[in-house]
Design a protein around this motif. Structure first.
Motif, short mmCIF file in Angstrom:
data_model
loop_
_atom_site.label_atom_id
_atom_site.label_comp_id
_atom_site.label_asym_id
_atom_site.label_seq_id
_atom_site.Cartn_x
_atom_site.Cartn_y
_atom_site.Cartn_z
N TYR A 14 37.28 38.89 40.15
CA TYR A 14 38.24 38.36 40.89
C TYR A 14 37.67 38.31 42.44
O TYR A 14 37.64 37.49 43.06
CB TYR A 14 39.65 38.58 40.55
CG TYR A 14 40.50 37.72 41.64
CD1 TYR A 14 40.80 36.45 41.71
CD2 TYR A 14 40.91 38.51 43.04
CE1 TYR A 14 41.47 35.71 42.75
CE2 TYR A 14 41.64 37.94 43.89
CZ TYR A 14 42.10 36.52 43.72
OH TYR A 14 42.73 35.79 44.85
N LEU A 45 35.63 30.99 38.00
CA LEU A 45 37.03 31.46 38.61
C LEU A 45 38.08 30.51 38.67
O LEU A 45 37.81 29.16 38.79
CB LEU A 45 36.74 31.65 40.22
CG LEU A 45 38.05 32.11 40.98
CD1 LEU A 45 38.54 33.42 40.37
CD2 LEU A 45 37.43 31.96 42.65
N GLU A 46 39.22 30.78 38.05
CA GLU A 46 40.23 29.82 37.90
C GLU A 46 41.71 30.45 38.54
O GLU A 46 42.01 31.35 38.12
CB GLU A 46 40.52 29.95 36.25
CG GLU A 46 41.79 28.84 36.01
CD GLU A 46 41.98 28.76 34.61
OE1 GLU A 46 43.04 28.15 34.11
OE2 GLU A 46 41.01 29.30 33.60
N THR A 47 41.94 29.55 39.60
CA THR A 47 43.22 29.99 40.24
C THR A 47 44.07 28.68 40.40
O THR A 47 43.52 27.69 39.91
CB THR A 47 42.56 30.48 41.78
OG1 THR A 47 42.46 29.53 42.58
CG2 THR A 47 41.89 31.74 41.58
N GLN A 48 45.03 28.79 41.18
CA GLN A 48 45.95 27.66 41.41
C GLN A 48 45.32 26.49 42.22
O GLN A 48 45.75 25.22 41.92
CB GLN A 48 47.39 27.99 41.91
CG GLN A 48 48.30 28.79 40.90
CD GLN A 48 49.40 29.25 41.48
OE1 GLN A 48 49.69 29.06 42.75
NE2 GLN A 48 50.52 29.73 40.66
N SER A 49 44.35 26.91 43.33
CA SER A 49 44.03 25.94 43.98
C SER A 49 42.61 25.94 43.88
O SER A 49 41.68 24.97 44.49
CB SER A 49 44.15 26.54 45.44
OG SER A 49 43.77 27.82 45.57
N HIS A 51 39.18 25.65 40.71
CA HIS A 51 38.66 26.00 39.23
C HIS A 51 37.24 25.63 39.45
O HIS A 51 36.81 24.48 39.33
CB HIS A 51 39.51 25.29 38.31
CG HIS A 51 39.06 25.67 36.90
ND1 HIS A 51 39.74 25.02 35.93
CD2 HIS A 51 38.13 26.31 36.47
CE1 HIS A 51 39.29 25.48 34.78
NE2 HIS A 51 38.35 26.26 34.99
N VAL A 127 45.38 38.98 37.32
CA VAL A 127 44.27 38.34 36.80
C VAL A 127 44.09 39.11 35.30
O VAL A 127 44.57 39.93 35.01
CB VAL A 127 42.94 38.87 37.67
CG1 VAL A 127 43.19 38.30 39.17
CG2 VAL A 127 42.89 40.45 38.04
N ARG A 136 40.59 34.63 35.07
CA ARG A 136 41.89 33.55 35.61
C ARG A 136 42.63 34.33 36.30
O ARG A 136 43.05 35.60 36.07
CB ARG A 136 42.40 33.27 34.31
CG ARG A 136 43.68 32.48 34.55
CD ARG A 136 44.29 32.22 33.23
NE ARG A 136 43.27 31.06 32.41
CZ ARG A 136 43.08 31.17 30.88
NH1 ARG A 136 43.71 32.08 30.30
NH2 ARG A 136 42.38 30.22 30.54
N HIS A 137 43.32 34.01 37.65
CA HIS A 137 43.94 34.46 38.52
C HIS A 137 45.61 33.87 38.26
O HIS A 137 45.71 32.91 38.38
CB HIS A 137 43.39 34.15 40.09
CG HIS A 137 44.41 34.71 41.03
ND1 HIS A 137 45.19 33.75 41.77
CD2 HIS A 137 45.00 35.84 41.51
CE1 HIS A 137 45.88 34.64 42.83
NE2 HIS A 137 45.63 35.94 42.45
N HIS A 138 46.62 34.82 38.20
CA HIS A 138 47.69 34.59 37.96
C HIS A 138 48.75 34.68 39.23
O HIS A 138 49.69 33.87 39.38
CB HIS A 138 48.47 35.17 36.82
CG HIS A 138 47.91 35.09 35.45
ND1 HIS A 138 48.29 33.99 34.80
CD2 HIS A 138 47.10 35.68 34.93
CE1 HIS A 138 47.97 34.11 33.49
NE2 HIS A 138 46.80 34.95 33.73
N GLY A 141 47.14 39.21 45.33
CA GLY A 141 45.65 39.40 45.58
C GLY A 141 45.44 40.42 47.01
O GLY A 141 44.31 40.55 47.19
#
Length: 297
Positions: A14, A45-49, A51, A127, A136-138, A141
């Motif tokens: 991450y 990298l998969e985050t809320q903002s 992908h 993560v 994947r980031h939940h 950070g």
């Protein structure tokens, strides 16, 4: 800046991805399947903002750290000495090594092996590895670095890349604060395979967590450590800020891997024994996870 990540699991991947997106030359040292995926298509990298795939170099050999001015040391606490010896021949003389690990004594153990500056860092991030080459980031950070002649410089590099990083004069207390969070959540999440938000809704769970926290604070006080802030509020805040997160211990057990429980609740049990502080709740959770680890097949 050339930056290396030793132990590119969920946490290392991450932060490596964030730094690579900011334009740094990032090298990841990880397991074969992960390395192959990153080499083939970049790190997903998969985050809320965001992908998408982030280009980064990756390899299995510790020589990948050569030339790096900043090394994020992200291996499990059980592997600290072994991984430290592996990177020692390849580290630049002026490299700074950040210990992004659970537990309170990793930086000290690593510094005993390396002439380079080792700085402890407290990690607050949710993560997981969603697959080889896919992190994947939940939530959260931020990093809290211990004081050193190079800490402000390192924090500046991280912050400029979008990683909230501060320097604390009470690094030991900050590490203990994180340790207590881990002791409260990790074993219970591992035993139930439940995320934090659902875990705290269980009958009697908050009372168990309170017992664990009180024991940890007693051991910290007997050790002469001042834990900053309202510890119980910090524990409850985790369930709100990371409700969908499974603990790293839960993720290890789900994959059949050894966990860091000896350096979490197990550390509290050992330290409490040395200081004459009873730790029955931590002892039960430590023993429970060790039993679950022992189940093969």
């Amino acid at each position: 800046m050339k930056i290396a990540v030793m132990g590119a699991g969920a946490v290392g991947s991450y932060y490596g991805a964030i730094l690579a997106r900011a334009g740094h030359d990032v090298a990841l040292v990880g397991r074969p399947a992960h390395v192959e995926a990153v080499r083939r298509q970049g790190l997903l990298l998969e985050t809320q903002s965001f992908h998408g795939h982030v280009p980064a170099r990756a390899g299995e050999h510790p020589r990948e750290v050569a030339g790096a001015k900043l090394v994020l040391f992200c291996v499990k606490s059980t592997d600290t000495e072994d991984a430290g010896r592996q990177i020692a021949p390849y580290l630049d003389a002026d490299a700074v090594v950040l210990s992004l690990q659970n537990g309170v004594d990793n930086a000290e153990r690593l510094q005993a092996l390396l002439p380079q500056l080792v700085v402890p860092a407290v990690v607050y991030v949710a993560v997981e590895m969603a697959g080889a080459g896919h992190v994947r980031h939940h939530g959260r950070g931020e990093l809290v670095l211990g004081p050193s002649p190079r800490s402000e410089e390192a924090a500046g590099v991280l912050s400029a890349a979008g990683i909230p990083a501060t320097v604390s004069g009470n690094a030991v207390g900050e590490l203990w604060a994180k340790l207590i969070l881990n002791c409260a959540y990790n074993a219970l999440s591992a035993a139930t395979q439940l995320p934090y938000g659902r875990l705290v809704e269980g009958e009697g769970v908050l009372d168990v967590m309170r017992d664990v926290v009180d024991e940890c604070l007693a051991v910290a006080a007997a050790s002469g450590v001042t834990v900053p802030g309202d510890t119980w509020e910090a524990v409850m805040r985790i369930s709100r800020s990371m409700p969908t997160q499974l603990s790293s211990t839960a993720q290890d057990l789900a994959r059949g891997k050894p966990s860091e429980i000896d350096h979490l609740n197990g550390y509290i049990v050992r330290r409490g024994g040395e200081l004459g502080v009873p730790t029955p709740a931590n002892r039960v959770l430590h023993s429970l996870v060790k039993l679950l680890e022992s189940r093969k097949g």
